[in-house]
Write an enzyme that holds these catalytic residues in place. Structure first.
Site, short mmCIF file in Angstrom:
data_model
loop_
_atom_site.label_atom_id
_atom_site.label_comp_id
_atom_site.label_asym_id
_atom_site.label_seq_id
_atom_site.Cartn_x
_atom_site.Cartn_y
_atom_site.Cartn_z
CG ASP A 324 -1.68 1.25 1.42
OD1 ASP A 324 -2.32 1.69 0.46
OD2 ASP A 324 -1.60 1.83 2.52
CG ASP A 522 -1.56 1.99 6.86
OD1 ASP A 522 -1.69 1.83 5.63
OD2 ASP A 522 -1.75 3.07 7.44
CG ASP A 526 -4.31 -1.19 2.98
OD1 ASP A 526 -4.52 -0.95 1.78
OD2 ASP A 526 -3.71 -0.42 3.75
#
Length: 626
Positions: A324, A522, A526
């Protein structure tokens, strides 16, 4: 030593003590067997009972509960069989070495569990609640979000929270793996289970006991202890079948040579007992879990927490890693990257003015400018008046001048700024957000902010690529910003403007191309992708509750450099396990062939078989190091 401590120590080292006592009885019996047969016989019986008790109990419970034969019962049968034909010493030696290898394996397990679960001993039981001007000791389960607690120097922090009064250095090694204490000030976050330094703190609780990061770690520890990797599950299934085959062949070796080949009953039984010893899969069974738990323990000490051995196995085979962007590859908050003055101001002066004006702002971009201005050390001044214009910027009175700070559309009504199009396009092309600063004389300058790359991100990506792993970025951010960060980090592939479901689809596509894929994130958005990946990795400090719960692996200190380390450790664990399996199988085959050639005695069979078990355990223990 207190009685309770003595009893606890005895339980912890019981198997080792039993093995040593068994050895003492065995060798004492061997020394006196020609001169004091009765005492020698008694000592042999004691050696069998003391050394074989634990393993016999385990074998009988397995037989009763699971209706399966295991290596424990095979060893018991071999020892009893040896004694039945007069080989008391050989049987006792078998019991002794088997007990010793069992004690060593138990030590390996306890050492691994202790390294991972030592955090549980750090859990505070009570807190000093500060309410209505008074202090009161309460159980941590009674704390609620918003409560204020006092933590004195040298005490463990009992709950996750934010410092409201005081400064101190906090030892966070139990949570994040950081080797040095971290300085904490007002508004900084602290975690339950960490150790306060020299300052007194007033902390506002932000998580109840069961929701604290510390409690989450304990749950992860419990999962790591209980989850068995697929390879170990296969070995244990194989053990049950293999043990039955060994018992069947042993019976045939007792009967066929006696009735068909004309061997004596003593010789046939002796060879059958040697076969029973050397064919037992003790070393094979011990090839995996000690090594796997040692590797998990090693990584836990470095702030990388696996939820089980299966994930370590999967990580070793990862061929692509997807990151990410915001909060993972980047710090997760904007920082000033460019200051471009357009009047007589210097960069420092322009930054000081804009930072002073934005000091009253709560907007993330405004705070980023203020933080950057404060770094210069010059005290900021408050504006005389400031008004926020939602979605555009702020208007303020500062040092006798009217200032407008914000988006391009906020200032372009007042003057023509087309001459700055090239500069603005360049900055925006780099994925940066441009802030315009205008005073009564016109446009005073531009500032650019950007969510910057984590300091270790570029190095981490390079290490992963050196391991032959493809590095991918999946983000919901705009393409320009994503590509700018990806280029700086050295990422191979970029997929931008993705919704959570689209991240899942992209992970599935990567798995089809590369096989095993790791996903690192995080945020709540996600979590679906973390669950879909072969290995989901969550950022422990910055990660959301959902990400932490979904992930298979947690970076407790948000240190991306630990990812290549974990992959290398997983590969090393895989190599050690393969070495153990190959070695144990080779030894079993060699000993069986030697027995059929009638060149192997029972004592040598015992030493060869149990020695190989000890060696594979010691080989697995190497993973506890460095």
């Amino acid at each position: 030593m207190k009685q309770k401590d003595w009893i606890r120590s005895l339980k912890r080292h019981g198997e080792g003590i039993a093995a040593v006592v068994c050895g003492v009885f065995t060798f004492a019996a061997w020394i006196i067997q020609h001169n004091a047969y009765t005492w020698s016989f008694i000592l042999y019986i004691l050696a069998y009972c003391v050394g074989g008790y634990m393993k016999t109990k385990e074998g009988i419970l397995t037989l009763i509960n699971e209706r399966e034969l295991d290596v424990n019962l095979l060893m018991l049968l071999a020892a009893v069989g040896a004694a039945s034909i007069g080989y008391w010493f050989e049987g006792a030696i078998l019991i002794f070495i088997f007990a010793l290898s069992g004690a060593l394996e138990s030590y390996t397990m306890m050492r691994s569990y202790r390294d991972i679960a030592s955090l549980m001993d750090l859990k505070p039981e009570t807190a000093r609640l500060y309410k209505d001007g008074t202090e009161k000791q309460v159980k941590i389960e009674e704390l609620r979000v918003g409560d204020k607690i006092i933590v004195k120097p040298g005490e463990r922090i009992p709950a996750d929270g934010v410092i409201r009064e005081g400064t101190s250095s906090i030892n966070q090694s139990s949570i994040t793996g950081e080797s040095l204490p971290v300085e904490k000030n007002v508004e900084d976050t602290v975690y339950a289970g960490t150790l306060n330094g020299e300052g007194s703190l007033v902390i506002e609780v932000t998580s109840e006991s069961e929701s604290s990061l510390f409690s989450k770690i304990i749950r992860l520890v419990q999962e790591a202890q209980s989850e068995m990797p697929p390879s170990q599950r296969f070995i244990e299934r194989f053990e049950g079948i293999y043990a039955k085959v060994v018992v069947g062949i042993t019976l045939l070796l007792m009967l066929i040579p006696y009735y068909v080949l004309g061997w004596s009953w003593s010789e046939a039984l002796y060879r059958a007992m040697v076969f029973l010893v050397v064919a037992s899969p003790c070393a094979l069974v011990a090839s995996i879990m000690p090594a796997m738990l040692s590797a998990i323990s090693n990584s836990a000490r470095k702030g990388v927490l696996f939820k089980g051995g299966a994930h370590l196995e999967n990580l070793a085979g990862v061929r692509a890693v997807a990151f990410d962007k915001t909060g993972t590859l980047t710090i997760g908050r904007p920082q000033v990257t460019d200051v471009i003055p357009l009047q007589e101001y210097s960069k420092e002066e322009l930054l000081w003015i804009v930072g002073s004006i934005e000091s009253l702002s709560e907007h993330p971009i405004g705070r980023a400018v203020t933080e950057k201005a404060e770094e210069a050390g010059r005290p900021l001044h408050r504006p005389q008046r400031m008004q926020a214009v939602t979605g555009f910027g702020v208007v303020a009175e500062f040092e006798g001048q009217r200032w407008k700070i914000g988006k391009e559309a906020f200032v372009e009504d007042d003057e023509d700024i087309t001459h700055l199009t090239g500069i603005v396009n360049r900055l925006e092309g780099e994925g940066k957000t441009v802030i315009f600063a205008q005073n009564e004389s016109g446009l005073a300058g531009l500032l650019a902010v950007q969510d910057t790359l984590r300091p270790e991100a570029k190095e981490t990506v390079a290490w992963l690529k050196n391991l032959g792993i493809t590095v991918v970025m999946l983000t919901g951010d705009k393409r320009a910003a994503a590509e700018a960060i990806a280029a700086e980090a050295g990422v191979d592939e970029v997929y931008a403007e993705l919704l959570p479901q689209q991240k899942v689809e992209r992970i599935k596509a990567l798995r089809e191309r590369y096989g095993k894929v790791a996903m690192i994130g995080d945020g709540v958005n996600d979590a679906p992708a973390l669950a879909t990946a072969s290995v989901g990795i969550a950022m422990g400090n910055a990660g959301s509750d959902v990400a932490l719960d979904t992930a298979d692996l947690v970076l407790m200190n948000d240190d991306l450099k630990k990812i290549p380390m974990a992959i290398r450790l997983g590969k090393k664990a895989g190599r050690v396990i393969k070495q153990n399996i190959a070695f144990s199988l080779s030894i079993i085959i060699l000993l069986i062939l030697s027995n059929f050639a009638q060149s192997l005695t029972l004592p040598l069979g015992v030493i060869g078989h149990e020695g190989s078990t000890i060696l594979v355990i010691l080989n697995g223990l190497r993973l506890l190091r460095g």
